[in-house]
Design a protein around this motif. Structure first.
Motif, PDB file in Angstrom:
ATOM      1  N   GLN A  74       0.826  -1.209   0.000  1.00  0.00           N
ATOM      2  CA  GLN A  74       0.000   0.000   0.000  1.00  0.00           C
ATOM      3  C   GLN A  74       0.864   1.264   0.000  1.00  0.00           C
ATOM      4  O   GLN A  74       0.576   2.221  -0.709  1.00  0.00           O
ATOM      5  CB  GLN A  74      -0.952   0.004   1.198  1.00  0.00           C
ATOM      6  CG  GLN A  74      -1.983  -1.104   1.154  1.00  0.00           C
ATOM      7  CD  GLN A  74      -2.840  -1.049  -0.092  1.00  0.00           C
ATOM      8  OE1 GLN A  74      -3.377  -0.006  -0.446  1.00  0.00           O
ATOM      9  NE2 GLN A  74      -2.977  -2.182  -0.766  1.00  0.00           N
ATOM     10  N   TYR A  75       1.930   1.259   0.801  1.00  0.00           N
ATOM     11  CA  TYR A  75       2.854   2.400   0.801  1.00  0.00           C
ATOM     12  C   TYR A  75       3.480   2.580  -0.583  1.00  0.00           C
ATOM     13  O   TYR A  75       3.640   3.699  -1.076  1.00  0.00           O
ATOM     14  CB  TYR A  75       3.972   2.213   1.833  1.00  0.00           C
ATOM     15  CG  TYR A  75       3.527   2.288   3.271  1.00  0.00           C
ATOM     16  CD1 TYR A  75       2.692   3.295   3.721  1.00  0.00           C
ATOM     17  CD2 TYR A  75       3.980   1.356   4.193  1.00  0.00           C
ATOM     18  CE1 TYR A  75       2.297   3.367   5.047  1.00  0.00           C
ATOM     19  CE2 TYR A  75       3.596   1.417   5.525  1.00  0.00           C
ATOM     20  CZ  TYR A  75       2.754   2.426   5.938  1.00  0.00           C
ATOM     21  OH  TYR A  75       2.384   2.493   7.258  1.00  0.00           O
ATOM     22  N   HIS A 130       0.936   4.068  -2.935  1.00  0.00           N
ATOM     23  CA  HIS A 130       0.766   5.478  -2.609  1.00  0.00           C
ATOM     24  C   HIS A 130       1.901   6.305  -3.205  1.00  0.00           C
ATOM     25  O   HIS A 130       1.679   7.335  -3.850  1.00  0.00           O
ATOM     26  CB  HIS A 130       0.699   5.641  -1.081  1.00  0.00           C
ATOM     27  CG  HIS A 130       0.456   7.043  -0.649  1.00  0.00           C
ATOM     28  ND1 HIS A 130       1.476   7.872  -0.237  1.00  0.00           N
ATOM     29  CD2 HIS A 130      -0.686   7.766  -0.570  1.00  0.00           C
ATOM     30  CE1 HIS A 130       0.971   9.055   0.084  1.00  0.00           C
ATOM     31  NE2 HIS A 130      -0.334   9.020  -0.109  1.00  0.00           N
ATOM     32  N   SER A 183      -3.926  12.359   3.954  1.00  0.00           N
ATOM     33  CA  SER A 183      -4.947  12.116   2.932  1.00  0.00           C
ATOM     34  C   SER A 183      -5.884  13.314   2.821  1.00  0.00           C
ATOM     35  O   SER A 183      -6.349  13.634   1.741  1.00  0.00           O
ATOM     36  CB  SER A 183      -5.730  10.841   3.242  1.00  0.00           C
ATOM     37  OG  SER A 183      -6.429  10.946   4.462  1.00  0.00           O
ATOM     38  N   SER A 223       1.637   6.593  -6.992  1.00  0.00           N
ATOM     39  CA  SER A 223       0.608   7.556  -7.388  1.00  0.00           C
ATOM     40  C   SER A 223       1.115   8.982  -7.263  1.00  0.00           C
ATOM     41  O   SER A 223       0.859   9.825  -8.132  1.00  0.00           O
ATOM     42  CB  SER A 223      -0.663   7.367  -6.551  1.00  0.00           C
ATOM     43  OG  SER A 223      -1.269   6.134  -6.835  1.00  0.00           O
ATOM     44  N   TRP A 229      -1.555   9.672   8.688  1.00  0.00           N
ATOM     45  CA  TRP A 229      -2.121   9.333   7.383  1.00  0.00           C
ATOM     46  C   TRP A 229      -3.435  10.058   7.170  1.00  0.00           C
ATOM     47  O   TRP A 229      -3.743  10.469   6.058  1.00  0.00           O
ATOM     48  CB  TRP A 229      -2.311   7.821   7.237  1.00  0.00           C
ATOM     49  CG  TRP A 229      -1.049   7.191   6.779  1.00  0.00           C
ATOM     50  CD1 TRP A 229      -0.122   6.566   7.549  1.00  0.00           C
ATOM     51  CD2 TRP A 229      -0.530   7.181   5.450  1.00  0.00           C
ATOM     52  NE1 TRP A 229       0.937   6.174   6.764  1.00  0.00           N
ATOM     53  CE2 TRP A 229       0.702   6.531   5.485  1.00  0.00           C
ATOM     54  CE3 TRP A 229      -1.005   7.668   4.234  1.00  0.00           C
ATOM     55  CZ2 TRP A 229       1.482   6.355   4.343  1.00  0.00           C
ATOM     56  CZ3 TRP A 229      -0.237   7.480   3.099  1.00  0.00           C
ATOM     57  CH2 TRP A 229       0.996   6.824   3.163  1.00  0.00           C
ATOM     58  N   ALA A 283      -3.827   8.379  -4.944  1.00  0.00           N
ATOM     59  CA  ALA A 283      -3.000   8.465  -3.733  1.00  0.00           C
ATOM     60  C   ALA A 283      -3.883   8.676  -2.504  1.00  0.00           C
ATOM     61  O   ALA A 283      -3.643   8.089  -1.448  1.00  0.00           O
ATOM     62  CB  ALA A 283      -1.978   9.590  -3.854  1.00  0.00           C
ATOM     63  N   THR A 337      -5.620   5.420  -1.523  1.00  0.00           N
ATOM     64  CA  THR A 337      -4.669   4.529  -0.865  1.00  0.00           C
ATOM     65  C   THR A 337      -4.344   5.024   0.540  1.00  0.00           C
ATOM     66  O   THR A 337      -4.270   4.235   1.484  1.00  0.00           O
ATOM     67  CB  THR A 337      -3.382   4.395  -1.699  1.00  0.00           C
ATOM     68  OG1 THR A 337      -3.730   3.938  -3.008  1.00  0.00           O
ATOM     69  CG2 THR A 337      -2.418   3.409  -1.075  1.00  0.00           C
ATOM     70  N   ALA A 338      -4.165   6.328   0.703  1.00  0.00           N
ATOM     71  CA  ALA A 338      -3.886   6.892   2.033  1.00  0.00           C
ATOM     72  C   ALA A 338      -5.042   6.607   2.987  1.00  0.00           C
ATOM     73  O   ALA A 338      -4.818   6.262   4.156  1.00  0.00           O
ATOM     74  CB  ALA A 338      -3.633   8.389   1.935  1.00  0.00           C
TER      75      ALA A 338
END
Length: 74
Positions: free
Chosen positions: A6-7, A10, A59, A13, A55, A33, A36-37
């Motif tokens: 996931q990181y 992110h 986001s 993106s 996070w 992004a 995902t965040a």
């Protein structure tokens, strides 16, 4: 959830947004992004991780950029 993946998604993106040739493309990559965040934030919050607050703020900032870019791109 594989947080490393996931990181990675992110970061990709964000790099794609930075290299985008149009405002619309940049906005789409920033939106990805942000999604995902949020996914990371929700997972971290669910397990009581201290980084979840960071996070969430991150986001939120991405969505502010998206809103601004959508108005400009329209």
């Amino acid at each position: 959830m594989d947080l490393n993946h996931q990181y990675f998604e992110h970061q990709l993106s964000l790099m794609r947004a930075s290299a985008a040739g149009t405002r619309l493309a940049k906005t789409r990559h920033l939106a990805a992004a942000g999604v995902t965040a949020n996914r990371i934030s929700n997972h971290q919050s669910g397990i009581g991780a201290g980084a979840a607050d960071g996070w969430s703020r991150s986001s939120h900032n991405v969505y502010l950029w998206i809103d601004r870019d959508l108005r400009i791109a329209s």
